[in-house]
Design a protein around this motif. Structure first.
Motif, PDB file in Angstrom:
ATOM      1  N   GLY A 233      32.579  64.897  85.835  1.00 50.28           N
ATOM      2  CA  GLY A 233      33.352  64.886  87.073  1.00 50.28           C
ATOM      3  C   GLY A 233      32.481  64.777  88.298  1.00 50.28           C
ATOM      4  N   ILE A 234      33.107  64.975  89.452  1.00 53.29           N
ATOM      5  CA  ILE A 234      32.414  64.809  90.713  1.00 53.29           C
ATOM      6  C   ILE A 234      31.611  66.061  91.064  1.00 53.29           C
ATOM      7  CG2 ILE A 234      34.150  63.194  91.562  1.00 53.29           C
ATOM      8  CD1 ILE A 234      35.237  65.544  93.247  1.00 53.29           C
TER       9      ILE A 234
ATOM     10  N   SER B 203      29.507  55.796  84.459  1.00 54.54           N
ATOM     11  CA  SER B 203      30.637  54.939  84.104  1.00 54.54           C
ATOM     12  C   SER B 203      31.980  55.461  84.594  1.00 54.54           C
ATOM     13  CB  SER B 203      30.703  54.746  82.577  1.00 54.54           C
ATOM     14  OG  SER B 203      30.852  56.003  81.931  1.00 54.54           O
ATOM     15  N   GLY B 204      32.134  56.745  84.817  1.00 57.72           N
ATOM     16  CA  GLY B 204      33.431  57.306  85.177  1.00 57.72           C
ATOM     17  C   GLY B 204      33.855  56.995  86.605  1.00 57.72           C
ATOM     18  N   VAL B 205      35.106  56.588  86.790  1.00 61.25           N
ATOM     19  CA  VAL B 205      35.699  56.334  88.108  1.00 61.25           C
ATOM     20  C   VAL B 205      36.775  57.387  88.341  1.00 61.25           C
ATOM     21  CG1 VAL B 205      36.981  54.692  89.538  1.00 61.25           C
ATOM     22  CG2 VAL B 205      35.216  53.868  87.951  1.00 61.25           C
ATOM     23  N   TYR B 206      36.832  57.918  89.564  1.00 59.74           N
ATOM     24  CA  TYR B 206      37.777  58.995  89.852  1.00 59.74           C
ATOM     25  C   TYR B 206      38.584  58.711  91.114  1.00 59.74           C
ATOM     26  CZ  TYR B 206      35.226  61.833  86.476  1.00 59.74           C
ATOM     27  OH  TYR B 206      34.643  62.301  85.327  1.00 59.74           O
ATOM     28  N   LEU B 207      39.792  59.255  91.121  1.00 55.93           N
ATOM     29  CA  LEU B 207      40.548  59.394  92.347  1.00 55.93           C
ATOM     30  C   LEU B 207      40.358  60.831  92.817  1.00 55.93           C
ATOM     31  CD1 LEU B 207      43.885  57.565  91.442  1.00 55.93           C
ATOM     32  CD2 LEU B 207      41.965  56.685  92.778  1.00 55.93           C
ATOM     33  N   VAL B 208      40.018  61.002  94.089  1.00 59.61           N
ATOM     34  CA  VAL B 208      39.740  62.326  94.627  1.00 59.61           C
ATOM     35  C   VAL B 208      40.794  62.669  95.666  1.00 59.61           C
ATOM     36  CG1 VAL B 208      38.082  63.776  95.840  1.00 59.61           C
ATOM     37  CG2 VAL B 208      37.271  62.070  94.205  1.00 59.61           C
ATOM     38  N   GLN B 209      41.475  63.782  95.456  1.00 59.38           N
ATOM     39  CA  GLN B 209      42.496  64.264  96.383  1.00 59.38           C
ATOM     40  C   GLN B 209      42.022  65.585  96.966  1.00 59.38           C
ATOM     41  OE1 GLN B 209      46.245  65.195  94.554  1.00 59.38           O
ATOM     42  NE2 GLN B 209      47.372  65.171  96.476  1.00 59.38           N
ATOM     43  N   SER B 210      42.129  65.741  98.309  1.00 56.16           N
ATOM     44  CA  SER B 210      41.606  66.934  98.966  1.00 56.16           C
ATOM     45  C   SER B 210      42.586  67.454 100.006  1.00 56.16           C
ATOM     46  CB  SER B 210      40.261  66.629  99.641  1.00 56.16           C
ATOM     47  OG  SER B 210      39.342  66.061  98.732  1.00 56.16           O
ATOM     48  N   TRP B 211      42.633  68.781 100.150  1.00 62.07           N
ATOM     49  CA  TRP B 211      43.469  69.411 101.171  1.00 62.07           C
ATOM     50  C   TRP B 211      42.979  70.844 101.389  1.00 62.07           C
ATOM     51  CZ3 TRP B 211      44.647  68.910  96.115  1.00 62.07           C
ATOM     52  CH2 TRP B 211      45.088  70.032  95.420  1.00 62.07           C
TER      53      TRP B 211
ATOM     54  N   PHE C 134      39.877  80.140 104.728  1.00 58.03           N
ATOM     55  CA  PHE C 134      40.847  79.220 104.133  1.00 58.03           C
ATOM     56  C   PHE C 134      40.212  78.671 102.857  1.00 58.03           C
ATOM     57  CE2 PHE C 134      41.610  79.426 108.657  1.00 58.03           C
ATOM     58  CZ  PHE C 134      42.983  79.566 108.739  1.00 58.03           C
ATOM     59  N   TRP C 135      40.911  77.729 102.216  1.00 60.17           N
ATOM     60  CA  TRP C 135      40.425  77.185 100.951  1.00 60.17           C
ATOM     61  C   TRP C 135      40.465  75.658 100.985  1.00 60.17           C
ATOM     62  CZ3 TRP C 135      38.453  80.501  97.367  1.00 60.17           C
ATOM     63  CH2 TRP C 135      38.758  81.857  97.556  1.00 60.17           C
ATOM     64  N   LEU C 136      39.326  75.044 100.668  1.00 58.80           N
ATOM     65  CA  LEU C 136      39.251  73.592 100.506  1.00 58.80           C
ATOM     66  C   LEU C 136      39.446  73.268  99.036  1.00 58.80           C
ATOM     67  CD1 LEU C 136      38.592  70.684 101.434  1.00 58.80           C
ATOM     68  CD2 LEU C 136      36.162  71.235 101.057  1.00 58.80           C
ATOM     69  N   ASN C 137      40.471  72.478  98.743  1.00 58.88           N
ATOM     70  CA  ASN C 137      40.782  72.067  97.368  1.00 58.88           C
ATOM     71  C   ASN C 137      40.354  70.619  97.160  1.00 58.88           C
ATOM     72  OD1 ASN C 137      42.773  74.417  96.392  1.00 58.88           O
ATOM     73  ND2 ASN C 137      43.245  73.921  98.525  1.00 58.88           N
ATOM     74  N   VAL C 138      39.633  70.380  96.094  1.00 59.14           N
ATOM     75  CA  VAL C 138      39.190  69.027  95.744  1.00 59.14           C
ATOM     76  C   VAL C 138      39.573  68.772  94.292  1.00 59.14           C
ATOM     77  CG1 VAL C 138      37.261  67.432  95.562  1.00 59.14           C
ATOM     78  CG2 VAL C 138      37.265  69.162  97.375  1.00 59.14           C
ATOM     79  N   LYS C 139      40.492  67.825  94.093  1.00 56.03           N
ATOM     80  CA  LYS C 139      40.977  67.504  92.746  1.00 56.03           C
ATOM     81  C   LYS C 139      40.439  66.134  92.339  1.00 56.03           C
ATOM     82  CE  LYS C 139      45.267  68.408  91.747  1.00 56.03           C
ATOM     83  NZ  LYS C 139      46.755  68.292  91.686  1.00 56.03           N
ATOM     84  N   SER C 140      39.771  66.071  91.194  1.00 56.74           N
ATOM     85  CA  SER C 140      39.247  64.798  90.679  1.00 56.74           C
ATOM     86  C   SER C 140      40.099  64.345  89.498  1.00 56.74           C
ATOM     87  CB  SER C 140      37.780  64.935  90.263  1.00 56.74           C
ATOM     88  OG  SER C 140      37.623  65.926  89.277  1.00 56.74           O
ATOM     89  N   ILE C 141      40.622  63.123  89.611  1.00 59.30           N
ATOM     90  CA  ILE C 141      41.534  62.561  88.613  1.00 59.30           C
ATOM     91  C   ILE C 141      40.876  61.335  87.994  1.00 59.30           C
ATOM     92  CG2 ILE C 141      43.861  61.663  88.234  1.00 59.30           C
ATOM     93  CD1 ILE C 141      44.530  62.952  91.036  1.00 59.30           C
ATOM     94  N   PRO C 142      40.596  61.336  86.698  1.00 62.69           N
ATOM     95  CA  PRO C 142      39.985  60.151  86.086  1.00 62.69           C
ATOM     96  C   PRO C 142      40.884  58.925  86.255  1.00 62.69           C
ATOM     97  CG  PRO C 142      39.903  62.029  84.597  1.00 62.69           C
ATOM     98  CD  PRO C 142      40.804  62.419  85.717  1.00 62.69           C
TER      99      PRO C 142
ATOM    100  N   GLN D  95      42.830  62.975  79.175  1.00 62.01           N
ATOM    101  CA  GLN D  95      42.124  62.970  80.452  1.00 62.01           C
ATOM    102  C   GLN D  95      42.272  64.332  81.124  1.00 62.01           C
ATOM    103  OE1 GLN D  95      43.995  59.550  82.346  1.00 62.01           O
ATOM    104  NE2 GLN D  95      42.146  58.366  81.995  1.00 62.01           N
ATOM    105  N   VAL D  96      41.164  64.847  81.599  1.00 65.01           N
ATOM    106  CA  VAL D  96      41.138  66.176  82.191  1.00 65.01           C
ATOM    107  C   VAL D  96      41.042  66.059  83.705  1.00 65.01           C
ATOM    108  CG1 VAL D  96      39.918  68.376  82.290  1.00 65.01           C
ATOM    109  CG2 VAL D  96      40.035  67.116  80.131  1.00 65.01           C
ATOM    110  N   VAL D  97      42.007  66.653  84.402  1.00 64.41           N
ATOM    111  CA  VAL D  97      41.974  66.709  85.861  1.00 64.41           C
ATOM    112  C   VAL D  97      41.294  68.016  86.263  1.00 64.41           C
ATOM    113  CG1 VAL D  97      43.367  66.818  87.959  1.00 64.41           C
ATOM    114  CG2 VAL D  97      44.051  65.311  86.078  1.00 64.41           C
ATOM    115  N   VAL D  98      40.249  67.914  87.078  1.00 60.02           N
ATOM    116  CA  VAL D  98      39.477  69.085  87.479  1.00 60.02           C
ATOM    117  C   VAL D  98      39.753  69.384  88.946  1.00 60.02           C
ATOM    118  CG1 VAL D  98      37.169  70.078  87.739  1.00 60.02           C
ATOM    119  CG2 VAL D  98      37.676  68.593  85.791  1.00 60.02           C
ATOM    120  N   LYS D  99      40.112  70.634  89.222  1.00 61.51           N
ATOM    121  CA  LYS D  99      40.354  71.053  90.596  1.00 61.51           C
ATOM    122  C   LYS D  99      39.324  72.094  90.989  1.00 61.51           C
ATOM    123  CE  LYS D  99      43.748  73.433  93.513  1.00 61.51           C
ATOM    124  NZ  LYS D  99      45.093  74.094  93.536  1.00 61.51           N
ATOM    125  N   SER D 100      38.596  71.816  92.062  1.00 62.40           N
ATOM    126  CA  SER D 100      37.622  72.760  92.600  1.00 62.40           C
ATOM    127  C   SER D 100      38.203  73.397  93.854  1.00 62.40           C
ATOM    128  CB  SER D 100      36.303  72.045  92.940  1.00 62.40           C
ATOM    129  OG  SER D 100      35.741  71.443  91.795  1.00 62.40           O
TER     130      SER D 100
END
Length: 226
Positions: A23-24, A50-58, A104-112, A125-130
């Motif tokens: 992951g990222i 090789s891995g490509v991710y979509l990254v969502q943050s809030w 506060f909390w910064l959320n970063v979700k990486s989606i393969p 596929q495993v979605v990882v949320k930091s």
């Protein structure tokens, strides 16, 4: 389990391809938003080959249905192997205290990302949320955040231990021990506030702690008698 059941289970497991990816990587273990700045940032890197991710943050406040006065841009983006991107965090308002930090909390979700040009296989596929702490630090606070842990005080009342923080900074505890026994639920001591814990021993005589700095480092040990 009989021999036929073992064979059936083996066939079932081999019919799936499980992708385990690192992951990222996020630059830092926490984010500090200086009150005299218009924004702050956090780096996002894809160290894979090789891995490509979509990254969502809030950003959220940690409370259910409570919005945080921050936006993250870009909120959603694609990151290719070896690439790095910067998240910009901008305050959008909010009546925040000016005599102490807010958290506060910064959320970063990486989606393969999936490749539609390749043949479809059975892939898990495993979605990882930091989730990282985001500290809003108003300008002009007294003292220094890196020395705030020195000023914590500890007091015993019955079977309870109260840790107080007279400074305007959050103190994130790395360890909190009573007579060498760790209190595992210890996390943060709020600015100009306190937290209480149940003592792990009935004859507690001393308490010690270490804190985590803005850069993720661990402080020296502070000790007090009870």
């Amino acid at each position: 389990m009989n021999r036929y059941a073992n064979v059936a289970l083996a066939l079932l497991l081999t019919s799936f391809t499980i992708q385990v990816q690192a992951g990222i990587a996020i630059g830092g273990t926490r984010v500090i938003y200086d009150g005299d700045k218009k924004e702050t940032s956090a780096s996002i890197r894809n160290p894979e080959k090789s891995g490509v991710y979509l990254v969502q943050s809030w950003v959220d406040s940690g409370e259910q249905n409570a919005k945080a006065p921050f936006i993250v841009t870009p909120p959603l983006f694609r990151i290719n192997p070896g690439e790095e991107n910067i998240l910009r965090i901008v305050r959008t308002g909010g009546n925040l205290p000016q005599d102490r930090e807010s958290v506060f909390w910064l959320n970063v979700k990486s989606i393969p990302a999936t490749d539609d040009s390749q043949p479809r296989t059975n892939v898990l596929q495993v979605v990882v949320k930091s989730r990282l702490k985001l500290f809003y630090r108003p300008a002009g606070l007294e003292g220094q955040p890196e020395t705030a842990y020195h000023q914590l005080t500890a007091a015993r009342s019955g079977n309870r231990l109260t840790v107080s923080n007279p400074t305007p900074y959050y103190v994130t505890l790395f360890t909190l021990k009573v007579d060498g026994k760790e209190i595992k639920e210890a996390d943060m001591v709020p600015p100009k506030g306190s937290v209480s814990f149940t003592l792990p021993t009935a004859t507690a005589s001393s308490v010690s702690w270490q804190s985590i700095s803005d850069y993720g480092g661990v402080s020296q040990t502070e000790s007090r008698k009870l």
